[in-house]
Design a protein around this motif. Sequence first.
Motif, mmCIF file in Angstrom:
data_model
loop_
_atom_site.group_PDB
_atom_site.id
_atom_site.type_symbol
_atom_site.label_atom_id
_atom_site.label_comp_id
_atom_site.label_asym_id
_atom_site.label_seq_id
_atom_site.Cartn_x
_atom_site.Cartn_y
_atom_site.Cartn_z
ATOM 1 N N LEU A 8 0.827 -1.207 0.000
ATOM 2 C CA LEU A 8 0.000 0.000 0.000
ATOM 3 C C LEU A 8 0.862 1.258 0.000
ATOM 4 N N PHE A 9 2.053 1.170 0.562
ATOM 5 C CA PHE A 9 2.987 2.298 0.473
ATOM 6 C C PHE A 9 3.387 2.523 -0.990
ATOM 7 N N GLY A 10 3.669 1.421 -1.688
ATOM 8 C CA GLY A 10 4.014 1.531 -3.098
ATOM 9 C C GLY A 10 2.872 2.080 -3.931
ATOM 10 N N LEU A 11 1.648 1.712 -3.562
ATOM 11 C CA LEU A 11 0.480 2.238 -4.274
ATOM 12 C C LEU A 11 0.361 3.743 -4.087
ATOM 13 N N ARG A 12 0.574 4.209 -2.857
ATOM 14 C CA ARG A 12 0.504 5.661 -2.633
ATOM 15 C C ARG A 12 1.606 6.376 -3.401
ATOM 16 N N ARG A 13 2.778 5.768 -3.478
ATOM 17 C CA ARG A 13 3.868 6.383 -4.251
ATOM 18 C C ARG A 13 3.462 6.554 -5.708
ATOM 19 N N ARG A 14 2.823 5.530 -6.290
ATOM 20 C CA ARG A 14 2.393 5.640 -7.690
ATOM 21 C C ARG A 14 1.330 6.717 -7.862
ATOM 22 N N LEU A 15 0.413 6.803 -6.906
ATOM 23 C CA LEU A 15 -0.653 7.803 -7.016
ATOM 24 C C LEU A 15 -0.132 9.206 -6.770
ATOM 25 N N ALA A 16 0.859 9.325 -5.896
ATOM 26 C CA ALA A 16 1.373 10.654 -5.563
ATOM 27 C C ALA A 16 2.226 11.234 -6.676
ATOM 28 N N GLY A 17 2.955 10.389 -7.395
ATOM 29 C CA GLY A 17 3.833 10.891 -8.448
ATOM 30 C C GLY A 17 5.182 11.314 -7.903
ATOM 31 N N GLU A 18 6.128 11.541 -8.825
ATOM 32 C CA GLU A 18 7.486 11.855 -8.437
ATOM 33 C C GLU A 18 7.663 13.297 -7.960
ATOM 34 N N ALA A 19 6.681 14.149 -8.175
ATOM 35 C CA ALA A 19 6.830 15.557 -7.796
ATOM 36 C C ALA A 19 6.666 15.783 -6.303
ATOM 37 N N THR A 20 6.153 14.804 -5.591
ATOM 38 C CA THR A 20 5.938 14.968 -4.160
ATOM 39 C C THR A 20 7.238 14.762 -3.398
ATOM 40 N N GLY A 21 7.216 15.046 -2.109
ATOM 41 C CA GLY A 21 8.423 14.964 -1.292
ATOM 42 C C GLY A 21 8.670 13.561 -0.773
ATOM 43 N N TYR A 22 9.528 13.515 0.240
ATOM 44 C CA TYR A 22 9.889 12.230 0.856
ATOM 45 C C TYR A 22 8.689 11.634 1.570
ATOM 46 N N PRO A 23 8.623 10.313 1.599
ATOM 47 C CA PRO A 23 9.509 9.339 0.947
ATOM 48 C C PRO A 23 8.970 8.841 -0.394
ATOM 49 N N TRP A 24 7.993 9.538 -0.962
ATOM 50 C CA TRP A 24 7.250 8.983 -2.089
ATOM 51 C C TRP A 24 7.967 9.110 -3.424
ATOM 52 N N HIS A 25 8.953 9.955 -3.535
ATOM 53 C CA HIS A 25 9.623 10.115 -4.829
ATOM 54 C C HIS A 25 10.828 9.187 -4.979
ATOM 55 N N GLY A 26 11.121 8.362 -3.993
ATOM 56 C CA GLY A 26 12.274 7.475 -4.074
ATOM 57 C C GLY A 26 12.066 6.337 -5.064
ATOM 58 N N GLN A 27 13.174 5.726 -5.458
ATOM 59 C CA GLN A 27 13.129 4.577 -6.362
ATOM 60 C C GLN A 27 13.075 3.298 -5.523
ATOM 61 N N TYR A 28 11.861 2.844 -5.225
ATOM 62 C CA TYR A 28 11.692 1.690 -4.351
ATOM 63 C C TYR A 28 12.212 0.422 -5.034
ATOM 64 N N LEU A 29 12.887 -0.398 -4.275
ATOM 65 C CA LEU A 29 13.423 -1.665 -4.779
ATOM 66 C C LEU A 29 12.624 -2.817 -4.182
ATOM 67 N N SER A 30 12.158 -3.700 -5.030
ATOM 68 C CA SER A 30 11.455 -4.877 -4.516
ATOM 69 C C SER A 30 12.451 -5.798 -3.826
ATOM 70 N N LEU A 31 11.937 -6.621 -2.934
ATOM 71 C CA LEU A 31 12.795 -7.549 -2.208
ATOM 72 C C LEU A 31 13.469 -8.526 -3.166
ATOM 73 N N ARG A 32 12.755 -8.958 -4.194
ATOM 74 C CA ARG A 32 13.342 -9.883 -5.165
ATOM 75 C C ARG A 32 14.477 -9.231 -5.934
ATOM 76 N N ARG A 33 14.287 -7.995 -6.322
ATOM 77 C CA ARG A 33 15.338 -7.301 -7.067
ATOM 78 C C ARG A 33 16.569 -7.077 -6.199
#
Length: 257
Positions: free
Chosen positions: A127-152
């Motif tokens: 759900l954190f990742g979902l909010r990041r997608r909805l918020a977009g990269e223009a928002t502040g921390y922590p939503w504009h970071g490049q999240y890494l999946s556990l598998r990656r």
Amino acid sequence: MTQPESFPGLHAWFDTPLGRYVTAWETARFDALVADIFGYNALQLGAPEFDFLRANRMPFRFTAGSGRVQVETDYTALPFAAASIDLVVLPHVLEFASNPHQVLREVERVLVPEGQVVIAGFNPLSLFGLRRRLAGEATGYPWHGQYLSLRRLKDWLALLGFETGLHASGCFAPAVDQEQWLHRLTWLDCAGERWWPIGGGVYIIQAIKRVHGMRLIMPKWDRRAAGRALAPLIQKAGGPTKGCSQKSTDERNSGRD
């Protein structure tokens, strides 16, 4: 040395209700993981506001990065000798570093063989990742970071020679900013751990640096074996000896009698 990267917006976010919710879970997991890791030198990269090494018992524990740290450094060029650190904790650095691959390479370089790294990160499959997608990269921390999946992240660690160990995810509540809603939705943590264990908003993973050595195994020769192995070569080079020829002639003569 280049100017170290700083994440002041992330530090301020940790002081929000949602940030405190995340750090409370991470602190408990860091305490459990680092308590039984032994050695001499332990390093925390980033998040100097929190002591994620407090449960560790190594004699020398310190923080590095930017801000209120013991050593100010660039994450991609650590000023430590190779194979000099026994434990590195990495809380939320890879998502916001400009070159996360190089950060991991530096961590691998400074760790001793069998040294360990413990990494905390935001989970894009949550759900954190979902909010990041909805918020977009223009928002502040922590939503504009490049999240890494556990598998990656596991793939990256494997390429550097790490063997991944324990891992867990937590903070299953939606990424809401109101503290009262977070309290009402804490029941999702128990449900998420049971029904969706990989879907927490944050994760933590432990990995061990493996170094494969080589030992040359030599054959164990004894004198008799060496003599038997060399005898045919000697006979071939010098021909049969006189004693042997005389013995063969005597045996043929005795057979005729």
